[in-house]
Design an enzyme around this catalytic site. Structure first.
Site, PDB file in Angstrom:
ATOM      1  NE  ARG A   1      -4.142  -1.600  -0.107  1.00 42.70           N
ATOM      2  CZ  ARG A   1      -4.181  -2.595  -0.971  1.00 42.70           C
ATOM      3  NH1 ARG A   1      -3.140  -2.823  -1.765  1.00 42.70           N
ATOM      4  NH2 ARG A   1      -5.251  -3.374  -1.070  1.00 42.70           N
TER       5      ARG A   1
ATOM      6  CG  HIS B   1      -2.462  -0.921  -7.728  1.00 49.63           C
ATOM      7  ND1 HIS B   1      -3.042  -0.142  -6.753  1.00 49.63           N
ATOM      8  CD2 HIS B   1      -2.555  -2.197  -7.270  1.00 49.63           C
ATOM      9  CE1 HIS B   1      -3.471  -0.902  -5.759  1.00 49.63           C
ATOM     10  NE2 HIS B   1      -3.179  -2.162  -6.055  1.00 49.63           N
TER      11      HIS B   1
END
Length: 311
Positions: free
Chosen positions: A226, A274
């Site tokens: 994250r 991502h």
């Protein structure tokens, strides 16, 4: 009697799930209809991803569970309107994808591949030999499903792998540590650190200036976890000072990463969009279907989120 599965994960994802999800639920032995739109009274199960049509879960009193498409639940777990059971995604294909991405980038930095891939220019760069894997300590921060799998894969290649988690865990083949003293120990020895922690109040900015400074000079940071696990400014300063040799980042505090962000232009940062491990409709549908089967059979749900811990 048929149950209604409300796919509240966004119309853009619907084509990847429509057929796979219906087939997986039928294969699980449940008579269900999977729909892109349902009234609150109709929805027995809600398949959720951030950006979908639901923010207020209060009208969905009949829903037996909310089934998240993502491994991370930080975008939903704090929603005060959500009182239904919440399950996170643990998918073998997602895990395999993460293992492959992490292993690839660890090996890239361990072997110094960029020297040859990016900097040939007609120059014969011989005489550069990295240490062998057994001489390169690697740290995995986060020993959940993904962290354990990545740690085992790297240990299988010969790397001495240290694992860290907030609570004590034992993973065969990994040197496991916990709590603050364990984090200090792991970071002080890690030539490559891989961040696979969930984002909670306790892990937000866990890699701050002080902890980055405790790492061996020239260490590598790889973050497919994250974005908010790292202090961006502290990372940039450490890269400029040579304290950190390179950072490969797949996740960011703001996504997509704005074109003006300094990460894009920094010569010691690799940005990937991502993609470390995508949720795939074919395999994730089977995980969702199993939890629906369990719900209809009165069995415990898999991968139920602990609201107190945040994951």
């Amino acid at each position: 009697m048929s149950v209604t599965v409300f796919f509240a994960a966004g119309e853009d994802r619907w084509p990847d799930y429509r057929d796979h999800l219906s087939a997986a639920i039928a294969e699980a032995g449940v008579n269900a209809r999977v729909v892109l739109d349902a009234t609150p009274e109709e929805a027995d199960y809600i398949v959720f991803a951030p950006g979908g049509p639901i923010e207020d879960f209060r009208p969905y009193r009949n829903a037996k569970a909310v089934l998240n498409l993502w491994a991370g639940v930080e975008n939903i777990v704090g929603n005060a309107t959500l009182t239904q059971p919440l399950c996170r995604m643990v998918d073998p294909a997602l895990t395999a994808g993460m293992v492959e991405w992490v292993t690839g980038h660890v090996l890239r930095h361990h072997l110094g591949m960029d020297v040859h891939i990016l900097g040939q220019n007609g120059i014969w760069r011989g005489g550069i030999a990295p240490p062998i894997a057994s001489e390169r300590p690697v740290a995995i921060l986060g020993l959940g499903e993904l962290g354990r799998a990545c740690g085992r894969a790297l240990a299988g290649l010969g790397f001495p792998v240290m694992g860290w988690s907030r609570t004590a865990k034992a993973v065969p083949g990994l040197d496991c540590h916990a709590k603050e003293e364990g984090l200090r120990h792991v970071l002080s020895r890690a030539e490559i650190a891989v961040l696979l922690l969930p984002l909670t109040a306790e892990t937000d900015t866990i890699l701050n200036a002080d902890r980055i400074a405790s790492m061996p000079r020239g260490a590598i940071i790889i973050n497919p976890g994250r974005g908010a696990l790292i202090d961006d400014d502290a990372l940039l300063a450490a890269l400029d000072a040579g304290q950190i040799g390179h950072a490969t980042l797949d996740v960011f505090r703001e996504e997509p990463l704005p074109p003006s962000h300094p990460f894009w232009q920094h010569p010691k940062i690799t940005v990937t969009p991502h993609i470390a491990s995508e949720t795939r409709g074919s395999s994730a549908s089977r995980v969702i279907a199993e939890n629906i089967r369990r719900g209809e059979a009165g069995e415990s749900f898999l991968y139920l989120v602990d609201r107190r811990q945040g994951y």
